[in-house]
Structure formats: structure tokens, C-alpha cells
Design a protein around this motif. Structure first.
Motif, PDB file in Angstrom:
ATOM      1  N   ALA A 121      10.999   2.779   6.316  1.00 31.61           N
ATOM      2  CA  ALA A 121      11.365   3.448   5.071  1.00 31.61           C
ATOM      3  C   ALA A 121      11.423   2.436   3.928  1.00 31.61           C
ATOM      4  N   TYR A 122      11.070   2.895   2.742  1.00 29.10           N
ATOM      5  CA  TYR A 122      10.999   2.009   1.583  1.00 29.10           C
ATOM      6  C   TYR A 122      12.390   1.670   1.089  1.00 29.10           C
ATOM      7  N   ASP A 123      12.672   0.369   1.040  1.00 30.11           N
ATOM      8  CA  ASP A 123      13.928  -0.145   0.498  1.00 30.11           C
ATOM      9  C   ASP A 123      13.555  -1.177  -0.549  1.00 30.11           C
ATOM     10  N   GLU A 135      19.859   6.517   2.690  1.00 32.70           N
ATOM     11  CA  GLU A 135      20.891   6.961   1.752  1.00 32.70           C
ATOM     12  C   GLU A 135      22.243   7.137   2.437  1.00 32.70           C
ATOM     13  N   GLN A 180       9.461   9.209  -1.442  1.00 31.03           N
ATOM     14  CA  GLN A 180       9.553   8.324  -0.291  1.00 31.03           C
ATOM     15  C   GLN A 180      10.066   6.945  -0.684  1.00 31.03           C
ATOM     16  N   LYS A 217      13.742   9.477   7.273  1.00 30.00           N
ATOM     17  CA  LYS A 217      13.763   8.035   7.051  1.00 30.00           C
ATOM     18  C   LYS A 217      14.466   7.688   5.744  1.00 30.00           C
ATOM     19  N   ARG A 218      14.112   8.369   4.672  1.00 29.25           N
ATOM     20  CA  ARG A 218      14.730   8.020   3.385  1.00 29.25           C
ATOM     21  C   ARG A 218      16.172   8.491   3.306  1.00 29.25           C
ATOM     22  N   ARG A 263      12.321   6.578  -2.899  1.00 27.94           N
ATOM     23  CA  ARG A 263      13.686   6.856  -3.357  1.00 27.94           C
ATOM     24  C   ARG A 263      13.870   6.536  -4.842  1.00 27.94           C
ATOM     25  N   ASP A 316      11.274  12.346   5.246  1.00 27.75           N
ATOM     26  CA  ASP A 316      12.557  12.751   4.670  1.00 27.75           C
ATOM     27  C   ASP A 316      13.721  12.150   5.445  1.00 27.75           C
TER      28      ASP A 316
END
Length: 442
Positions: free
Chosen positions: A146-148, A399, A218, A394-395, A220, A392
Motif C-alpha cells: 500500500a502507498y505510504d 488508515e 490508492q 490495503k489503504r 490516500r 481498499d
């Protein structure tokens, strides 16, 4: 218009029958290029439904599980090794599309001054960039974490094949570079695409805005995701009223229906076919008695439930862009920005078209926390088997939602914990062996 509008079938076949080192030479005209991009069964089937196979909306019986291949079993239980057979079509499906798009873009760059007619070159290039970006995004959703934003510059992304030279060895870009490539392709495509096209198998401006919204979601980046969802909905906002559908039909929802902005598909994996992937009772019980999705989406098969709500008129996984997804995306972004009135309006607009006429009571006066939770729930209920839930989850887990996935097979329970490394599935082993690129951490 019929889905298979390869407008110049002879040109399309001429290219596809050639060996890779001969393919670029066969592109002589803009008709050749357009024929390649209009090859629906190749370009618009841009993904194998791996992401769909990993979510909690279905289960396999013990009998079905025990009869599957080792790779299917490992995929079903989120094992971080040997989940894909050699020459994995799951990986190749997306990179085949990328290769076609790159071949067209290379031909434009190398032969543009000689290709006739030249008037459509920018339009064709824009289509190619859209298709390439969608394929890249599909790969990111499956084979990257997941994108961080805090770690994206060092997290592993995907191979970014940007030309058709198949002799080049693939290397993995960073996650930030990978997502930026998707964004850059899409933003460069906007200006040269029409608001609407001759068919929804071709991308248009609304489709680009919609895919930008999905990409930013994706990542965020909820401000940008909301802006682009709104831009798409300004062009196309039609919703189907499920009261007008024949719920008893084998497949009640038509392909290329009024909600479809861009039509593309994912092919079900061996564990994701309609007959094998039985609907989770937990999902089914989320629908109220007057929610028409309960009968439009599902049908009984003995004591089990099957899915029939494909946006395809057939058991084919829709992963394109549609107004229901965008309405839910905009609603989520409104809620996160504390624009609760606007978020409620979007949610209620969707649901009044999903409930039996005269039975839906609009939601009102919800707190931000309650409204966001409701939108997430409705997103799950609306977008079943659309290949979006994996991204969804993953993101949302980044959160802090703490979603734990669980599957029980032969009396043994397997769980997938929030933010597990297993959310980035293992790249097919033969791809790792051929390229030497790093495998996803275990």
C-alpha cells in the motif's frame, strides 16, 4: 456499439501475428495503431482477477480447494511463495497490454513524420498512455504494498516498461516512481481525448478523470481523488435505477450499461470463477431486505450463493470506470474533508437507486466517523467482484481500520493481519529468475 470493434481487423491481425522483433516494423498507418488499441479481447482484458481472489467476499468449499493446484491454494491462503505458475498469465496479461501500448508510442516517436494520416497521432498516443497507466495500476494493486507517502521513495514498486524493446532487462522502480508514472501518463492523455468517444471501450476524458481519482485514492491523497472524481461526474453522472432491472434474470446488469464510462475486464483466476467462488454469508447479510442488490447481485444455488451482478451481462469481472464507483469515491473524499452534507447527498443518491422504490429513507445528521464508516460499508456492498476491494483494504488498514481477513479450509483457519507483507503478493518466480529483480519481502 459491439465490444469487439477492432476497426481494422486485418491490420490488427497483421501486427499480432508477427514476432516481437518484427512488430514495430508492421505499424505503417494510424489505422494500424487504432486497430491494435481497439483489440478489445487483448487490450481491454488488461488484468487477471488476482486481487478479486484475495478478498473476503467469497469462499471455496473444502472439496473445491482440495482439487485446485498448489498455486491456487497458495493464492487463496495468501501464502507468500509459489502463488503463480511458470509463465504466469496473471503477470503477463498486464505487461502484454503495456507492450502493445509501447509499440504504438514507439512507432509514433520513430515514424510519426511518415505515418499517414498524421491528424490522429496525438489522439492515439493519448489512448496508449491511458491503457498503459491502467495496466500499471493493476500491477501496483497486486504486487506492491500500500502507498505510504513517508516511505514511497524507498518502497519497491514495479517494472516500468516504457518502450517496446523486449531485450531490456526489467528492474523495479520505487513505489513513488511507479505511481508518478501512472499519474503522468494520465495527465498527459487528458488534453487529446474527447469528452465521450464512439465506444466505451475507448478511453475518454471522463475515464481519465475517473482513473486519476482511483489512483489518488490508492495513494490516500483524498483531496485530489475527490477533485478528479468530481471532474468525471461532471461529464458522466448517470445511475441505473435497479427498480428497472429484471432481478430474476441470469445476469440482470447489461454490459456497457448507462453507468459504464470505460469498459475493461479482468479474467477470473482458477479460484475466482462464478461456480467456485461462493458468496460469503457475512457479505450477503449486510444487505437490507429492501435493498435490490440482494437479488440483482446474488442467486441461490442449493444452500449456497453465487454472484451474478457483473457489469458485463455475463460472468466476466468488470474493472473499468463507472459512475457508482466515482460517486462513492467522491462521497468518501467529501466525508474525509468534513463536507458531510455533500457526502450524504452522494451516498443517498446512489442508494435511492438501489432500494425498492419508496422504501429508502435517506441518511441524515451523521457524525463524520459514522458517515465515513457507512460509505466504506456501501463501497464494499456496491463494488462486489470489481477487483477494487483488495486495494481498499490495503489503504484503509494504513488508515488504522484494522481489517483482518480470515479463511478456514479443512478445519484450519488462516488469517491475514492488517498491513502484512503478504498484501504485496509474490512476483512470479520465473519473472524473478529471468530478471534478477528483488522479490517482495516475506
Amino acid at each position: 456499439m459491439a465490444v469487439s470493434i477492432c476497426l481494422n481487423l486485418s491490420s490488427c491481425k497483421k501486427f499480432l501475428d508477427e514476432k516481437p522483433d518484427q512488430q514495430l516494423a508492421t505499424i505503417e498507418t494510424t489505422d494500424d495503431m487504432q486497430a491494435l488499441l481497439d483489440n478489445y479481447n487483448k487490450v481491454n482484458f488488461n488484468d487477471i482477477g488476482v486481487a478479486n481472489s484475495c478478498v473476503d467476499d467469497f469462499y471455496l468449499t473444502n472439496e473445491v480447494f482440495n482439487a485446485r493446484t498448489e498455486q491456487d491454494k497458495n493464492l487463496y491462503l495468501w501464502k507468500n511463495e509459489n502463488a503463480f505458475a511458470p509463465l504466469a498469465p496473471q503477470w503477463a496479461a498486464s505487461y502484454d497490454v503495456i507492450f502493445i501500448c509501447n509499440s504504438v508510442l514507439d512507432a509514433i516517436a520513430e515514424k510519426g513524420s511518415r505515418i499517414v494520416p498524421a491528424t490522429n497521432l496525438r489522439y492515439i498516443a493519448a489512448q496508449s498512455r491511458f491503457h498503459r497507466s491502467l495496466a500499471f495500476l493493476n500491477v501496483l494493486g497486486i504486487w506492491a504494498k500500500a502507498y505510504d507517502a513517508s516511505s514511497a521513495t524507498t518502497d519497491l514498486g514495479i517494472p516500468l516498461r516504457l518502450d517496446a524493446d523486449f531485450n531490456k532487462v526489467s528492474v523495479r522502480a520505487s513505489l513513488a516512481e511507479s505511481y508518478n508514472q501512472v499519474l503522468n501518463d494520465l495527465k498527459s492523455a487528458i488534453v487529446d481525448l474527447p469528452g465521450k468517444d464512439v465506444s466505451v471501450i475507448r478511453p475518454n476524458k471522463a475515464a481519465v478523470y475517473g482513473l486519476l481519482s482511483r489512483t489518488y485514492l490508492q495513494m490516500r491523497d483524498y483531496t485530489q481523488a475527490g477533485i478528479y472524481a468530481d471532474s468525471a461526474l461532471q461529464i458522466q453522472k448517470t445511475l441505473m435505477d435497479f427498480n428497472t432491472l429484471t432481478a430474476a434474470s441470469t445476469f440482470p446488469i447489461a454490459q456497457q450499461n448507462a453507468e459504464v464510462i470505460f469498459d475493461s475486464r479482468a479474467v477470473a483466476t482458477g479460484i475466482g470463477s462464478q461456480a467456485r467462488a461462493l458468496i460469503s454469508p457475512e457479505l450477503y447479510n449486510l444487505y437490507a431486505a429492501n435493498d435490490l442488490r440482494k437479488t440483482v447481485f446474488f442467486r441461490s444455488s442449493g444452500t449456497t450463493l453465487l454472484f451474478k451482478g457483473y457489469y458485463a451481462g455475463a460472468p466476466s469481472l468488470f474493472n473499468g470506470i463507472a459512475t457508482d464507483e466515482l460517486l462513492l469515491s467522491r462521497a468518501e473524499c467529501f466525508a474525509r474533508a468534513k463536507h458531510l452534507t455533500e457526502a450524504l447527498a452522494d451516498l443517498n443518491l446512489l442508494l435511492v437507486n438501489r432500494y425498492r422504490k419508496g422504501t429508502f429513507i435517506p441518511y441524515s445528521a451523521l457524525s463524520q466517523t459514522a458517515l465515513l464508516a457507512l460509505i466504506k460499508l456501501e463501497r464494499r456492498k456496491e463494488l462486489v467482484f470489481r477487483t477494487l476491494r483488495w486495494a481498499d483494504i490495503k489503504r484503509w488498514n494504513l488508515e488504522g481500520d484494522g481489517i483482518v481477513l480470515s479463511r478456514t479450509v479443512n478445519g484450519i483457519q488462516t488469517t491475514l493481519q492488517p498491513n502484512s507483507l503478504q498484501y504485496a503478493l509474490p512476483i512470479p518466480e520465473d519473472v524473478i529468475a529471468r530478471t534478477g529483480m528483488p522479490q517482495n519481502p516475506k
